[in-house]
Each structure stands twice: as structure tokens, then as C-alpha cells.
Design a protein around this motif. Structure first.
Motif, PDB file in Angstrom:
ATOM      1  N   ASN A 155      34.132  46.701  37.100  1.00 28.26           N
ATOM      2  CA  ASN A 155      35.083  45.592  37.099  1.00 28.26           C
ATOM      3  C   ASN A 155      34.542  44.582  38.073  1.00 28.26           C
ATOM      4  N   VAL A 156      34.319  43.369  37.633  1.00 30.24           N
ATOM      5  CA  VAL A 156      33.740  42.402  38.570  1.00 30.24           C
ATOM      6  C   VAL A 156      34.388  41.030  38.423  1.00 30.24           C
ATOM      7  N   ALA A 157      34.745  40.438  39.569  1.00 30.69           N
ATOM      8  CA  ALA A 157      35.193  39.039  39.608  1.00 30.69           C
ATOM      9  C   ALA A 157      34.164  38.277  40.419  1.00 30.69           C
ATOM     10  N   GLN A 194      39.105  19.280  38.445  1.00 31.70           N
ATOM     11  CA  GLN A 194      38.688  19.103  39.843  1.00 31.70           C
ATOM     12  C   GLN A 194      38.069  20.388  40.394  1.00 31.70           C
ATOM     13  N   ILE A 195      36.893  20.263  41.043  1.00 25.69           N
ATOM     14  CA  ILE A 195      36.258  21.429  41.678  1.00 25.69           C
ATOM     15  C   ILE A 195      36.470  21.424  43.199  1.00 25.69           C
ATOM     16  N   ALA A 196      36.526  20.237  43.812  1.00 22.72           N
ATOM     17  CA  ALA A 196      36.740  20.200  45.270  1.00 22.72           C
ATOM     18  C   ALA A 196      38.116  20.772  45.594  1.00 22.72           C
ATOM     19  N   PHE A 197      38.197  21.645  46.592  1.00 30.10           N
ATOM     20  CA  PHE A 197      39.462  22.267  47.022  1.00 30.10           C
ATOM     21  C   PHE A 197      40.163  22.997  45.871  1.00 30.10           C
ATOM     22  N   ASN A 198      39.380  23.513  44.924  1.00 28.42           N
ATOM     23  CA  ASN A 198      39.982  24.160  43.753  1.00 28.42           C
ATOM     24  C   ASN A 198      39.115  25.342  43.314  1.00 28.42           C
ATOM     25  N   LEU A 199      39.572  26.098  42.331  1.00 32.07           N
ATOM     26  CA  LEU A 199      38.801  27.184  41.702  1.00 32.07           C
ATOM     27  C   LEU A 199      38.919  26.994  40.204  1.00 32.07           C
ATOM     28  N   ILE A 200      37.841  27.327  39.468  1.00 27.37           N
ATOM     29  CA  ILE A 200      37.886  27.125  38.009  1.00 27.37           C
ATOM     30  C   ILE A 200      37.472  28.426  37.304  1.00 27.37           C
ATOM     31  N   PRO A 201      38.418  29.089  36.618  1.00 24.43           N
ATOM     32  CA  PRO A 201      38.084  30.358  35.954  1.00 24.43           C
ATOM     33  C   PRO A 201      37.444  30.138  34.592  1.00 24.43           C
ATOM     34  N   HIS A 202      36.394  29.336  34.577  1.00 20.58           N
ATOM     35  CA  HIS A 202      35.769  28.940  33.305  1.00 20.58           C
ATOM     36  C   HIS A 202      34.344  28.480  33.595  1.00 20.58           C
ATOM     37  N   THR A 212      34.396  34.133  28.612  1.00 17.64           N
ATOM     38  CA  THR A 212      33.430  33.039  28.574  1.00 17.64           C
ATOM     39  C   THR A 212      32.035  33.633  28.400  1.00 17.64           C
ATOM     40  N   LYS A 213      31.077  32.786  28.032  1.00 14.79           N
ATOM     41  CA  LYS A 213      29.710  33.275  27.848  1.00 14.79           C
ATOM     42  C   LYS A 213      29.160  33.782  29.183  1.00 14.79           C
ATOM     43  N   GLU A 214      29.513  33.115  30.279  1.00 15.12           N
ATOM     44  CA  GLU A 214      29.060  33.554  31.600  1.00 15.12           C
ATOM     45  C   GLU A 214      29.532  34.987  31.859  1.00 15.12           C
ATOM     46  N   GLU A 215      30.747  35.295  31.445  1.00 15.88           N
ATOM     47  CA  GLU A 215      31.272  36.659  31.622  1.00 15.88           C
ATOM     48  C   GLU A 215      30.535  37.642  30.720  1.00 15.88           C
ATOM     49  N   PRO A 235      34.338  41.645  33.184  1.00 16.97           N
ATOM     50  CA  PRO A 235      34.055  40.539  34.109  1.00 16.97           C
ATOM     51  C   PRO A 235      35.055  39.374  34.059  1.00 16.97           C
ATOM     52  N   THR A 236      35.229  38.725  35.193  1.00 16.18           N
ATOM     53  CA  THR A 236      35.904  37.429  35.280  1.00 16.18           C
ATOM     54  C   THR A 236      35.010  36.529  36.126  1.00 16.18           C
TER      55      THR A 236
END
Ligand code: A2P
Length: 340
Positions: A155-157, A194-202, A212-215, A235-236
Motif C-alpha cells: 500500500n503506497v501513498a 493551484q499547486i502552491a499551498f495545496n496538494l493534488i491527488p492527480h 491514474t497512470k502514475e499510480e 497506490p495513490t
């Protein structure tokens, strides 16, 4: 390595974040070059990049004749690799490709230098694939555990820095940060939000199964590198506002129980891995304090999974541009050079 033999090396994507680091690492590790060729698009042709303290002129990939090149390190995206890697290979060049263009082809080896170096010798198409950054840093840690204890499930994030998205992604984080601190509006270009001060699960494209393909790269590449299709991977992948260094919160379930002490001892002896695992403030690796600009894969926060009798938790951090891309590519070039 035969001390006499020197190699003509081409770096494709030499003006990019990874290409520039490939050039730096080739010089740093004193790779035996006879000549280094820097290639990029027509946009950058005629400009200069640095190799070993000297400037070299960037040439246009589209008009470059690869005849006489021994080894080419490609990091200019999948489209460029698909078009040009076979042309280089046909001209007798060993191609080390950092894109995902060939990674899942059966006749292209996917190699992490510390984990499955022998696979690099079997390259019928003269192409060796460099794994994706997030899989790359996981392998030197998980391979020794898999060999001795048998990993059933991962299991990986991931917490992936923006440099994985190239130069324009780094510029976007810098620009948005400055704009937001100055109460200005932002206009996301490279990232979907927005990426600054944020997180993007994609990261990368969505697939039909909702991942996603990255996962999915983590699923496909882990199985191929460890040579075991039975390993289950969940994965996430998340983009975080960090410039350099990917981090991964990893939970594994093994066939045979492994204690944190056994894991620490095994990983302390694993090539390319450094254990940083003290129960005190700062006694764990982070992208900024450990990974950025350095070679090892760092592992800390090693602890038993309270919810599973054969579960173990790990925190894995590495410089995604170095071990995650450019360093491993140069290490693969060293394996090829050692055959000569
Ligand atoms: P260029 O600077 O000419 O655009 P990054 O991932 O950091 O953005 O870098 C991408 C790298 O790939 C750059 O060196 C870029 O060169 C190169 N590149 C992109 N498209 C092409 C192309 N069509 N032909 C050759 N190089 C390319």
C-alpha cells in the motif's frame, strides 16, 4: 571497466531538469566519455549547456545523425523517445530511456541498478528503460525485503515534488507562491488546479479503472522489476508543493513476518539505501533535509503495522531527479560500459 575504452554519449533533452542533471552526474562520476553531445528541440539548438565545467553547444535532435554515438540517455518525453530511440538503436546506439514509451514492452528491460542489473544485458532492441521516479526509489528498499520475507501486498501513498513535472512545473510553483503571497490571482497552466499551498491527488492521465497512470506505473513496474506478478500494489499518487524529492508512505504485508529491527538491519546493508530512523524530532528523512541534491534512497519511520500481524510501515524519500531519474540512467550507462 576497461580503462582504455571511452564512449561517445548523447543526452537527449539536455536542456531539461533531468537532462541537465544527467550531464552533471556523468561528470561527477567521471564516466569515461570521449565526447558528450547535448540534444534538444530546434527551440534550444545553438544555446549552451554545461558539462564538466565547460560549455557545450546544444544541437537539434531532428537533424542530428546518431552514427558513432555509443550510448544515448533520453529524457525528452515519451513522444520524442518513440520517434527517435528506434532510430538511434538502428544506428548501433545503446539507448537508456527515461520515458514510459517502452517500459512495459517484454523485449525492453526495466532496470534499477542496485536491484536487477543483470536484466540490462538482455536488450534485443538496444533499449534499456529507466523506471518511473516513484517506483525507482521504492525498489532498493523493497527488493531485499521481498527476497528474504516475500512481499504479498504494498500500500503506497506518494508525495511527489513538482520537479517530476519538469522545468515548467517548478516555475509554476514558484510563480504561484509569489503571486499568492502578494494577494494576486493565479492562473494554473501546467497543473490542473493551484499547486502552491495545496496538494493534488492527480498525476498523469486517469485510466478506466479510476487510478491514474502514475499510480498504475507503480503496479506494473514493481512487478516487472521484482519479477513477480503476484505482488499486489495499491497506490495513490499525490503532487505536493515541494521542489525536489519524492516521499512515500509505504505499508507492506509479507509472507514471513519481518520486525522493524530485522528491517533496519537488512536495509542498513542494502546498496543505495540509507536508514535514518531515530525517534526524535528530525530523526527521519525529509525531501529538504536529506534527499534534495543527494544520491541515496532514505528510509525511516520503520514500525510495525498495528493492524496486521505481518505488516510493516516505512517512509521512503529520495531525490526524484537524481536516483529517481538521472542517477539511475547514468548507473545503467556504467553497466553498459562495464560490458565493453
Ligand atoms: P527544449 O528545451 O528544446 O524544449 P523538462 O522535462 O524539464 O521540461 O525538459 C524536457 C526536455 O526535452 C528539454 O530538454 C526539451 O528541450 C526536450 N524536448 C522537448 N521536446 C523535444 C523535441 N520535440 N525534440 C527534442 N527535444 C525535446
Amino acid at each position: 571497466m576497461n580503462e582504455q575504452r571511452r564512449f561517445k554519449v548523447a543526452v537527449v533533452g539536455a536542456t531539461g531538469a533531468v537532462g541537465e542533471t544527467m550531464l552533471a552526474i556523468l561528470a561527477e562520476r567521471k564516466f569515461p566519455v570521449s565526447e558528450v553531445v547535448a540534444l534538444a528541440s530546434a527551440r534550444s539548438a545553438g544555446g549552451e549547456v554545461e558539462f564538466d565545467g565547460k560549455k557545450i553547444v546544444v544541437q537539434d535532435l531532428a537533424t542530428f545523425d546518431p552514427t558513432g554515438v555509443d550510448i544515448a540517455l533520453f529524457s525528452a518525453g515519451g513522444g520524442v523517445s518513440k520517434e527517435y530511440a528506434p532510430k538511434f538503436a538502428a544506428a548501433g546506439v545503446v539507448v537508456i530511456d527515461n520515458s514510459s514509451a517502452f517500459r512495459y514492452d517484454d523485449d525492453v528491460p526495466l532496470v534499477v541498478s542496485e536491484v536487477n542489473p543483470d536484466a540490462a544485458r538482455q536488450r534485443p532492441r538496444s533499449i534499456i528503460a529507466n523506471p518511473n521516479c516513484s517506483t525507482m526509489q521504492l525498489m532498493p528498499v523493497l527488493a531485499p525485503i521481498h527476497r528474504e520475507y516475500g512481499i504479498e501486498r504494498i500500500n503506497v501513498a506518494t508525495y511527489q515534488s513538482v520537479s517530476g513535472g519538469g522545468r515548467t512545473a517548478m516555475e509554476e510553483l514558484g510563480k504561484q507562491t509569489a503571486q499568492l503571497l502578494n494577494f494576486q490571482d493565479i492562473d494554473p497552466q501546467k497543473f490542473p488546479v493551484q499547486i502552491a499551498f495545496n496538494l493534488i491527488p492527480h498525476i498523469d492521465d486517469f485510466q478506466d479503472n479510476g487510478y491514474t497512470k502514475e499510480e498504475m506505473k507503480l503496479v506494473w513496474e514493481t512487478r516487472k522489476i521484482l519479477g513477480d506478478d503476484s505482488i499486489q500494489v495499491n497506490p495513490t499518487a499525490v503532487r505536493v508543493p515541494v521542489f525536489f524529492g519524492h516521499s512515500e508512505a509505504v505499508n507492506i504485508e509479507t509472507k514471513k513476518k519481518i520486525t522493524p529491527e530485522q528491517a533496519r538491519a537488512l536495509l542498513a546493508a542494502a546498496p543505495g539505501v540509507q536508514v535514518v530512523d531515530e525517534h526524535k524530532p528530525g530523526g527521519y528523512p525529509t525531501p529538504v533535509t536529506h534527499a534534495s541534491g543527494t544520491d541515496p534512497v532514505y528510509v525511516g519511520r520503520i514500525r510495525e503495522d498495528l493492524s496486521h500481524p505481518r505488516g510493516l510501515n516505512l517512509w521512503v524519500v529520495a531525490d526524484n531527479i537524481r536516483k529517481g531519474a538521472a542517477l539511475n540512467a547514468v548507473q545503467l550507462a556504467e553497466l553498459v560500459a562495464a560490458e565493453a
